[in-house]
Design an enzyme around this catalytic site. Structure first.
Site, PDB file in Angstrom:
ATOM      1  CB  CYS A 165     -19.059 -10.725  10.291  1.00 38.41           C
ATOM      2  SG  CYS A 165     -20.198  -9.504  10.967  1.00 38.41           S
ATOM      3  CG  ASP A 193     -21.618 -13.481  12.748  1.00 35.89           C
ATOM      4  OD1 ASP A 193     -21.196 -13.968  13.819  1.00 35.89           O
ATOM      5  OD2 ASP A 193     -21.401 -12.292  12.413  1.00 35.89           O
ATOM      6  CE  LYS A 222     -18.951 -11.873  14.681  1.00 32.84           C
ATOM      7  NZ  LYS A 222     -19.754 -10.831  14.058  1.00 32.84           N
TER       8      LYS A 222
HETATM    9  C1  C5J Z   1     -22.201 -10.185   9.262  1.00 36.43           C
HETATM   10  C2  C5J Z   1     -23.443  -8.146   8.908  1.00 36.43           C
HETATM   11  N1  C5J Z   1     -22.218 -11.292   9.972  1.00 36.43           N
HETATM   12  N2  C5J Z   1     -23.329  -8.206   7.591  1.00 36.43           N
HETATM   13  N3  C5J Z   1     -22.968  -9.145   9.698  1.00 36.43           N
HETATM   14  O1  C5J Z   1     -21.551 -10.112   8.243  1.00 36.43           O
HETATM   15  O2  C5J Z   1     -24.007  -7.226   9.433  1.00 36.43           O
END
Ligand code: C5J
Length: 230
Positions: A166, A28, A133
């Protein structure tokens, strides 16, 4: 002793002749989390904190590219009709502008919007897997396991954001599926430094209950020593 002196014992890499491999899972690294105007900043976070992990993430990507090892870039986001976004996710966080609403980087956390793209420094190259995702974990509602099976990946190296959300969720999902996981300490970051530190400690506690951690330099030295270009 680990066969790869640089890496934390007993974390080890599959031998090149085994047919198995190690894959990089970069979680991400999107504008929605790292730049102003995206999901992270709408939640009230100081998003500039996450930029600290970009150089180490770049070094990892470069090493995997040089060694011809598989790279997967995950991308948290939802379909434009939000059919894959549970209502519970939309209502979290005291948002005035929430998931699906229009913000400075387009619709928040929606696939295809400018904010949902990767930060320019970490754009995927042709041939690398981009894995949208809908959840925090990269195995939930995605073909990640099938992709890793095709690569014959038994070991995963993880980086990305955020460490305790994540990245950690994905690492735990991977651990339960039998993958040996290494989280790269300086290639991951959190809005909360204490959460990052706690995550690093908790994954490697109890003899590696979730996996292992190492710096990008140590990881890259281990990879290059093992796969041949040091
Ligand atoms: C991730 C989130 N990528 N913190 N998403 O950690 O919502």
């Amino acid at each position: 002793m680990s066969a790869i002196a640089a890496l934390p014992y007993p974390w080890d890499l599959p031998t090149p002749d085994s047919g198995n491999t190690v894959a990089l899972v970069m979680i991400d690294m999107q504008r929605d989390f790292i730049e102003e105007g995206g999901f992270g900043s709408m939640l009230g976070n100081q998003v500039s904190r996450l930029q600290a992990c970009i150089p180490a993430a770049q070094q990892l990507l470069t090493a995997f590219r040089e060694l011809g090892l598989p790279i997967i870039h995950t991308q948290e986001g939802h379909q434009p009709d939000l059919s894959d976004c549970p209502p519970s996710k939309r209502t979290r966080g005291n948002l005035t502008t929430g998931i699906g609403d229009s913000g400075p980087l387009g619709r928040i956390l929606v696939l295809g919007e400018p904010g949902n793209d990767f930060v320019p420094a970490l754009e995927p190259l042709p041939g690398e897997i981009i894995l949208p995702k809908p959840g925090k974990g990269a195995f939930y509602n995605t073909p990640l396991q099938e992709i890793l099976t095709q690569y014959q990946a038994t070991h995963l190296i993880l980086g990305g954001v955020t460490t305790e959300v994540c990245v950690q969720t994905t690492m735990r999902e991977a651990n339960d599926r039998g993958y040996d996981c290494l989280l790269v300490e300086d290639a991951t970051e959190s809005y909360f430094p204490e959460f990052k530190q706690a995550t690093l400690e908790m994954v490697r506690a109890q003899g590696g209950i979730v996996g292992w951690t190492a710096s990008a330099q140590t990881t890259i030295e281990g990879l290059k020593a093992h796969y041949g270009t040091l």
